[in-house]
Design a protein around this motif. Structure first.
Motif, short mmCIF file in Angstrom:
data_model
loop_
_atom_site.label_atom_id
_atom_site.label_comp_id
_atom_site.label_asym_id
_atom_site.label_seq_id
_atom_site.Cartn_x
_atom_site.Cartn_y
_atom_site.Cartn_z
N LEU A 197 -10.17 5.00 -23.17
CA LEU A 197 -9.10 5.90 -23.94
C LEU A 197 -9.14 5.76 -25.27
O LEU A 197 -9.84 4.89 -25.76
N ARG A 198 -8.83 6.85 -26.01
CA ARG A 198 -9.08 6.98 -27.43
C ARG A 198 -8.17 5.89 -28.31
O ARG A 198 -8.72 5.20 -29.11
N ARG A 199 -6.84 5.43 -27.94
CA ARG A 199 -6.20 4.74 -28.44
C ARG A 199 -5.47 3.87 -27.42
O ARG A 199 -4.72 4.34 -26.77
N PRO A 200 -5.53 2.53 -27.88
CA PRO A 200 -4.59 1.73 -26.58
C PRO A 200 -3.25 1.95 -26.79
O PRO A 200 -2.72 2.20 -27.71
N HIS A 201 -2.79 1.74 -25.61
CA HIS A 201 -1.12 1.94 -25.48
C HIS A 201 -0.95 0.62 -24.39
O HIS A 201 -1.67 0.10 -23.90
N GLY A 202 0.49 0.92 -23.83
CA GLY A 202 1.04 -0.01 -23.04
C GLY A 202 0.14 -0.12 -21.54
O GLY A 202 -0.26 -1.34 -21.17
N GLU A 203 -0.15 1.23 -21.19
CA GLU A 203 -0.87 1.10 -19.79
C GLU A 203 -2.39 0.50 -19.88
O GLU A 203 -2.82 -0.12 -19.18
N SER A 204 -3.08 0.84 -21.03
CA SER A 204 -4.39 0.46 -21.16
C SER A 204 -4.43 -1.11 -21.55
O SER A 204 -5.31 -1.88 -20.93
N THR A 205 -3.64 -1.67 -22.49
CA THR A 205 -3.55 -3.04 -22.53
C THR A 205 -3.21 -3.85 -21.19
O THR A 205 -3.66 -4.93 -21.12
N ARG A 206 -2.62 -3.27 -20.62
CA ARG A 206 -2.17 -4.03 -19.08
C ARG A 206 -3.21 -4.09 -18.21
O ARG A 206 -3.41 -5.08 -17.64
N HIS A 207 -4.35 -2.87 -18.40
CA HIS A 207 -5.53 -2.94 -17.35
C HIS A 207 -6.34 -3.86 -18.12
O HIS A 207 -7.44 -4.55 -17.30
N ILE A 208 -6.61 -3.85 -19.35
CA ILE A 208 -7.31 -4.87 -20.01
C ILE A 208 -7.05 -6.46 -19.64
O ILE A 208 -8.00 -7.15 -19.23
N THR A 209 -5.54 -6.70 -19.64
CA THR A 209 -5.33 -8.10 -19.49
C THR A 209 -5.55 -8.35 -17.85
O THR A 209 -6.13 -9.41 -17.38
N THR A 210 -5.37 -7.37 -16.96
CA THR A 210 -5.82 -7.49 -15.51
C THR A 210 -7.12 -7.81 -15.41
O THR A 210 -7.71 -8.75 -14.38
N ALA A 211 -8.03 -7.18 -16.06
CA ALA A 211 -9.32 -7.15 -16.10
C ALA A 211 -9.90 -8.54 -16.41
O ALA A 211 -10.73 -9.30 -15.86
N ALA A 212 -9.51 -9.15 -17.52
CA ALA A 212 -9.62 -10.41 -18.02
C ALA A 212 -9.26 -11.49 -16.74
O ALA A 212 -9.79 -12.56 -16.71
N SER A 213 -8.04 -11.16 -16.33
CA SER A 213 -7.78 -12.12 -15.17
C SER A 213 -8.54 -12.06 -14.02
O SER A 213 -9.21 -13.11 -13.42
N ALA A 214 -9.03 -10.89 -13.69
CA ALA A 214 -10.10 -10.86 -12.40
C ALA A 214 -11.41 -11.13 -13.01
O ALA A 214 -12.16 -12.07 -11.93
N ALA A 215 -11.85 -11.33 -14.19
CA ALA A 215 -12.96 -12.02 -14.55
C ALA A 215 -13.15 -13.52 -14.31
O ALA A 215 -13.97 -13.96 -14.06
N ARG A 216 -11.82 -13.96 -14.90
CA ARG A 216 -11.57 -15.30 -14.81
C ARG A 216 -11.79 -16.04 -13.26
O ARG A 216 -12.15 -16.88 -12.85
N THR A 217 -11.23 -14.95 -12.43
CA THR A 217 -10.91 -15.10 -11.06
C THR A 217 -12.68 -15.06 -10.52
O THR A 217 -13.00 -16.08 -9.58
N PHE A 218 -13.37 -14.33 -10.77
CA PHE A 218 -14.69 -14.08 -10.41
C PHE A 218 -15.37 -15.55 -10.71
O PHE A 218 -16.30 -16.03 -10.17
N ASP A 219 -15.22 -15.98 -12.09
CA ASP A 219 -15.99 -17.39 -12.56
C ASP A 219 -15.52 -18.48 -11.79
O ASP A 219 -16.09 -19.35 -11.40
N ALA A 220 -14.00 -18.37 -11.42
CA ALA A 220 -13.62 -19.54 -10.51
C ALA A 220 -14.29 -19.56 -9.16
O ALA A 220 -14.47 -20.63 -8.87
N MET A 221 -14.48 -18.53 -8.56
CA MET A 221 -15.03 -18.38 -7.26
C MET A 221 -16.40 -18.84 -7.31
O MET A 221 -17.15 -19.33 -6.42
N LEU A 222 -17.21 -18.35 -8.41
CA LEU A 222 -18.75 -19.03 -8.55
C LEU A 222 -18.66 -20.33 -8.64
O LEU A 222 -19.63 -20.99 -8.11
#
Length: 298
Positions: free
Chosen positions: A125-150
């Motif tokens: 997206l061109r400029r971050p807003h509430g929805e994009s920041t929420r997806h970024i936070t969810t992506a970081a949480s999923a990435a930590r889950t991937f690391d924990a599973m490994l």
């Protein structure tokens, strides 16, 4: 001058061979004592028809993994196939040794694809807003889950399994092993046979036949118990104006007993309304309505 005696050095006596003496030379290992090299094991063997795991289990694991992949309807089919094939290569790269490690690998790859999908939605997206920041936070949480599973998989693979150490050997799976329905039917027959045998050995009394009179008495008892629970803590004997159905008409100047009874009936009415709305799929609290003199409180 005395003549000096000539001394000739004595010849060294050869040492007697001692079979018990240890030799400093390294002993040559016997061919039988040498460790046999481990035969090459292709990591994609887990997907083979006669691989180490049951074909029905691997089919379900692959189906579960593919269903977690982010699919874009607008992209070509070849791209979707490439993504699914890459996911299978990632699962094989984890070198699962049993079915539990296969399930851990599927969860880890599902978390990886969830993080990738959320990164794409949050960053494209061109400029971050509430929805994009929420997806970024969810992506970081999923990435930590991937690391924990490994990490969980690595901790488990450090310890040897209960079976001999090494990759599981291929097996010849029979048609019954490849048919989950036949396996479940066989287990159902076993459970039914056990239940029938227990029922035959169980000397219980014959079932109770409820008559209409018994059902009416049971309903009356339950209704009486419900009324007692609803009126618990109230002075019903000294409360005037209670209608036969349990309701009451709001008065201009109610007594303390009547006010307590009206408050209890109003709360019960709101609770019944909330339960009825939940059955209809409405989870909002009922609106508080004003009460005026002359209103009937059921």
């Amino acid at each position: 001058m005395p003549k000096s005696a000539s001394r000739t050095p004595a010849a060294p006596t050869p040492a007697s061979p001692n079979p018990a003496a240890k030799s400093n030379k390294p002993t040559k290992p016997q061919p039988d004592s040498q460790p046999q090299p481990t035969p090459p094991y292709h990591r994609d063997a887990i997907f083979h028809h006669h691989g180490p795991f049951s074909p029905s289990f691997m089919t379900e694991a692959i189906r579960t993994l593919v269903r977690t992949l982010p699919l874009d309807p607008d992209e070509p089919q070849a791209w979707q196939d490439r993504r699914a094939h890459a996911a299978l290569l990632g699962l094989a790269a984890l070198h699962p040794r049993d079915e539990i490690e296969v399930m851990i690998g599927v969860q880890a790859l599902a978390a990886y694809h969830a993080a990738s999908a959320c990164w794409r939605i949050g960053m494209n997206l061109r400029r971050p807003h509430g929805e994009s920041t929420r997806h970024i936070t969810t992506a970081a949480s999923a990435a930590r889950t991937f690391d924990a599973m490994l990490r969980a998989l690595e901790r488990r693979q450090v310890k040897p399994l209960a079976v001999p150490i090494g990759r599981p050997a291929p097996r010849i799976w029979t048609p019954d092993d490849e048919n989950p329905s036949a396996t479940m039917d066989h287990m159902l027959d076993r459970c039914l046979a056990t239940r029938n045998r227990d029922a035959a050995n169980d000397l219980t009394e014959p079932p109770i036949a409820w008559t209409e009179h018994d059902l009416a008495a049971a309903r009356e008892f339950l209704e009486r118990e419900r009324i007692e629970q609803e009126n618990e803590g109230l002075d019903i004997a000294n409360t005037e104006g209670i209608l036969p159905g349990g309701g009451m008409i709001v008065m201009e100047d109610p007594t303390p007993q009547q006010a307590a009874y009206l408050a209890r009936r109003v709360g019960l009415g709101y609770r019944r309304e909330f339960e009825a709305n939940r059955l209809k799929g409405i989870h909002q609290l009922p609106k508080i309505r004003p009460i005026r003199p002359g209103d009937l409180i059921p």
